[in-house]
Motif scaffolding. Structure first.
Motif, short mmCIF file in Angstrom:
data_model
loop_
_atom_site.label_atom_id
_atom_site.label_comp_id
_atom_site.label_asym_id
_atom_site.label_seq_id
_atom_site.Cartn_x
_atom_site.Cartn_y
_atom_site.Cartn_z
N HIS A 84 0.77 -1.41 0.02
CA HIS A 84 -0.14 0.12 0.13
C HIS A 84 0.65 1.18 0.03
CE1 HIS A 84 -3.57 2.43 0.29
NE2 HIS A 84 -3.03 3.17 1.50
N VAL A 85 1.99 1.26 0.97
CA VAL A 85 2.73 2.38 0.81
C VAL A 85 3.51 2.74 -0.64
CG1 VAL A 85 4.91 3.11 1.51
CG2 VAL A 85 3.58 2.05 3.18
N GLU A 86 3.91 1.47 -1.35
CA GLU A 86 4.17 1.63 -2.73
C GLU A 86 3.36 2.20 -3.62
OE1 GLU A 86 7.51 1.58 -3.39
OE2 GLU A 86 8.01 1.05 -1.24
N PHE A 87 2.08 1.78 -3.56
CA PHE A 87 1.19 2.03 -4.39
C PHE A 87 0.75 3.51 -4.13
CE2 PHE A 87 -3.72 2.64 -5.58
CZ PHE A 87 -3.55 2.05 -6.84
N VAL A 88 0.62 3.87 -3.09
CA VAL A 88 0.35 5.46 -2.72
C VAL A 88 1.58 6.26 -3.15
CG1 VAL A 88 0.08 7.33 -0.93
CG2 VAL A 88 -1.20 4.94 -0.88
N ALA A 89 2.68 5.79 -3.12
CA ALA A 89 4.06 6.42 -3.70
C ALA A 89 3.86 6.69 -5.24
CB ALA A 89 5.06 5.68 -3.45
N ILE A 90 2.96 5.59 -6.03
CA ILE A 90 3.13 6.03 -7.56
C ILE A 90 2.14 7.35 -7.32
CG2 ILE A 90 2.01 5.07 -9.40
CD1 ILE A 90 2.37 2.52 -8.34
N TYR A 91 1.24 7.66 -6.85
CA TYR A 91 0.40 8.87 -6.70
C TYR A 91 1.11 9.99 -6.19
CZ TYR A 91 -4.24 6.54 -7.20
OH TYR A 91 -5.41 5.92 -7.49
N HIS A 142 -3.72 1.63 5.87
CA HIS A 142 -3.69 2.78 6.60
C HIS A 142 -3.98 3.73 5.80
CE1 HIS A 142 -2.30 6.17 8.84
NE2 HIS A 142 -1.03 6.00 9.00
N GLY A 143 -4.97 4.75 6.36
CA GLY A 143 -5.59 5.69 5.40
C GLY A 143 -4.91 7.03 5.32
N GLY A 144 -3.82 7.27 6.27
CA GLY A 144 -3.31 8.43 6.29
C GLY A 144 -2.43 8.89 5.50
N LEU A 145 -1.60 8.10 4.50
CA LEU A 145 -0.49 8.54 3.78
C LEU A 145 -0.92 9.61 2.75
CD1 LEU A 145 0.63 4.71 2.80
CD2 LEU A 145 1.81 6.37 4.52
N TRP A 146 -1.76 9.65 2.10
CA TRP A 146 -2.33 10.60 1.07
C TRP A 146 -2.06 12.08 1.94
CZ3 TRP A 146 -1.12 11.53 -3.54
CH2 TRP A 146 -1.87 12.31 -4.32
N GLU A 147 -2.65 11.94 3.13
CA GLU A 147 -2.74 13.27 3.73
C GLU A 147 -1.52 14.03 3.42
OE1 GLU A 147 -3.78 12.85 7.98
OE2 GLU A 147 -5.68 11.86 7.34
N HIS A 148 -0.14 13.62 3.45
CA HIS A 148 0.84 14.37 3.16
C HIS A 148 0.93 15.24 1.83
CE1 HIS A 148 3.22 12.66 6.36
NE2 HIS A 148 2.78 11.43 6.00
N ARG A 165 11.69 13.61 1.81
CA ARG A 165 12.73 13.93 2.97
C ARG A 165 12.17 13.70 4.46
NH1 ARG A 165 16.07 18.21 3.59
NH2 ARG A 165 17.76 16.89 3.24
N CYS A 166 11.03 13.14 4.45
CA CYS A 166 10.41 12.70 5.65
C CYS A 166 9.54 11.13 5.68
CB CYS A 166 9.31 13.69 6.10
SG CYS A 166 8.72 13.23 7.75
N MET A 167 8.44 11.22 4.56
CA MET A 167 7.97 9.91 4.80
C MET A 167 8.51 8.86 4.05
SD MET A 167 4.23 8.79 2.75
CE MET A 167 5.23 8.33 1.18
N GLU A 168 9.27 8.95 2.87
CA GLU A 168 10.14 8.07 2.23
C GLU A 168 11.56 7.99 3.07
OE1 GLU A 168 10.79 6.39 -2.28
OE2 GLU A 168 10.30 8.47 -2.16
N ALA A 169 12.05 8.75 3.45
CA ALA A 169 13.23 8.70 4.39
C ALA A 169 13.29 7.70 5.59
CB ALA A 169 13.78 9.99 4.60
N ARG A 170 11.87 7.66 5.85
CA ARG A 170 11.78 6.94 7.07
C ARG A 170 12.21 5.21 6.64
NH1 ARG A 170 13.09 6.36 11.85
NH2 ARG A 170 11.77 4.91 13.03
N GLY A 171 11.85 5.07 5.39
CA GLY A 171 12.23 3.59 4.96
C GLY A 171 13.87 3.57 4.85
N LEU A 172 14.74 4.49 4.84
CA LEU A 172 16.09 4.34 4.89
C LEU A 172 16.27 3.84 6.46
CD1 LEU A 172 17.32 7.31 3.01
CD2 LEU A 172 16.25 5.16 2.02
N ASP A 173 15.43 4.28 7.42
CA ASP A 173 15.87 4.01 8.67
C ASP A 173 15.50 2.46 9.17
OD1 ASP A 173 16.55 6.66 9.02
OD2 ASP A 173 14.41 7.16 9.41
N VAL A 174 14.42 2.10 8.73
CA VAL A 174 13.63 0.67 9.06
C VAL A 174 14.10 -0.28 8.10
CG1 VAL A 174 11.87 2.10 10.53
CG2 VAL A 174 11.39 1.29 8.40
N THR A 175 14.17 -0.26 6.92
CA THR A 175 14.41 -1.15 5.98
C THR A 175 15.56 -2.13 6.34
OG1 THR A 175 13.22 -0.19 4.27
CG2 THR A 175 14.19 -2.04 3.58
#
Length: 264
Positions: A84-91, A142-148, A165-175
Motif C-alpha cells: 500500500h505504501v508503494e501504491f500510494v507512492a506512485i500517486y 492505513h488511510g493517512g498516507l495521502w494526507e501528506h 525527505r520525511c515519509m520516504e526517508a523513514r524507509g532508509l531507517d527501518v528497512t
C-alpha cells in the motif's frame, strides 16, 4: 496521450490499478524515446478529486491487522502494508510533477522515473502477495498516507520536505533491519524485494534533497533552516521519531546538521 501532464492526470484521476501501472510504464518508455512532451497545456485539477480504488478499505493505524513476521499471516499483512505504501507512492510521485508547474524539465523527468520505479516496486510486492494467497486490497490499509499530499498541495517546498525527505526517508531507517530479519529467516525472496526497494529509495530521497535545495536557492532560503521550519509547521506529531540511519540519510542528501536536529 503525448504529454507528461496528460499521463499524470489519467493516473491520478482514474482508479484502475492495472491501467495506472500500464500508463506509468508507457510514459516512461516515451520519455526514454524522447517522445514525451514536458509542457503543460491545462491547469491542474483539484487534489480533492484524485481517485483511488474501492479497495483496500482505509482505516486508522490502530485497526491494522497483526504484522508479526513469525507467522505466514503476519508476513502477508506486512507485505500488504508495504504494498500500500508503494501504491500510494506512485500517486505521490505523479502528483508532485503534475501539481507544481514552471520547474526545469529535469524535475519532471526525475519524478516520472520515481513514479515508474514505485510502480515496479508495487508490482513486485503484489506478485509476492499472490504467491502467499493474498492480493492487494484483500486486507485493510492505513488511510493517512495521502494526507501528506493534500496538506501540501499548494506548497512545493513543504511537499518535498514531507514526502521524499520525511515519509520516504523513514524507509532508509527501518528497512535494513527488516532485511536482516528476513535474511535470518531464510526468506531470500523477501530479502531481494526489500533490498531492491531500499536501493531505489535512497535515490528517491536524494532527488528530494536535490530539488528541495534547488528551490530553496531559487527563493533565497537557507535549506537547513527551511527544512526545520516546514517540519515544525506541517509534520503532525512534532517531528519524525528516530532512530535514524545517518549513513543512508547522508548518502541521500541530508546534512549532519539536519540529522543532529532530528535526533535532538
Amino acid at each position: 496521450m503525448s504529454s507528461i501532464f496528460e499521463f499524470a492526470e489519467a493516473c491520478l484521476y482514474r482508479h484502475g490499478i492495472d491501467e495506472k501501472l500500464t500508463l506509468t510504464h508507457r510514459a516512461m518508455q516515451l520519455l526514454r524515446e524522447d517522445r514525451l512532451q514536458l509542457a503543460a497545456s491545462a491547469p491542474a485539477l483539484p487534489i480533492d478529486d484524485v481517485s483511488f480504488p474501492a479497495r483496500p478499505l482505509l482505516l486508522p493505524p490502530r485497526a491494522m491487522p497483526n504484522r508479526k513476521l513469525t507467522t505466514p499471516e503476519g508476513v502477508a499483512a506486512f507485505f500488504h502494508a508495504i504494498g500500500h505504501v508503494e501504491f500510494v507512492a506512485i500517486y505521490l510521485a505523479w502528483d508532485l510533477l503534475y501539481r507544481f508547474r514552471g520547474l526545469p524539465e529535469q524535475f519532471y523527468r526525475d519524478w516520472l522515473r520515481v513514479a515508474d520505479e514505485e510502480a515496479q516496486h508495487f508490482a513486485l510486492i503484489r506478485e509476492h502477495l499472490r504467491a502467499m494467497g493474498v492480493d492487494y486490497g484483500d486486507l485493510p490499509a492505513h488511510g493517512g498516507l495521502w494526507e501528506h499530499a493534500t496538506d501540501t498541495a499548494g506548497h512545493l517546498l513543504a511537499r518535498l520536505a514531507l514526502v521524499p525527505r520525511c515519509m520516504e526517508a523513514r524507509g532508509l531507517d527501518v528497512t535494513p533491519a527488516l532485511i536482516e530479519k528476513f535474511r535470518q529467516a531464510g526468506d531470500s525472496q523477501s530479502v531481494a524485494i526489500l533490498t531492491r526497494i531500499l536501493t531505489d529509495e535512497v535515490g528517491h530521497v536524494e532527488l528530494g534533497s536535490y530539488w528541495f535545495k534547488f528551490v530553496c536557492r531559487e527563493q533565497g532560503l537557507e535549506p537547513e533552516d527551511e527544512y526545520r521550519r516546514l517540519l515544525d509547521q506541517f509534520y503532525k506529531g512534532g517531528r519524525p521519531k528516530g532512530p535514524f540511519n545517518r549513513e543512508l540519510r547522508i548518502q541521500a542528501g541530508f546534512s549532519a546538521a539536519e540529522l543532529d536536529w532530528l535526533e535532538r
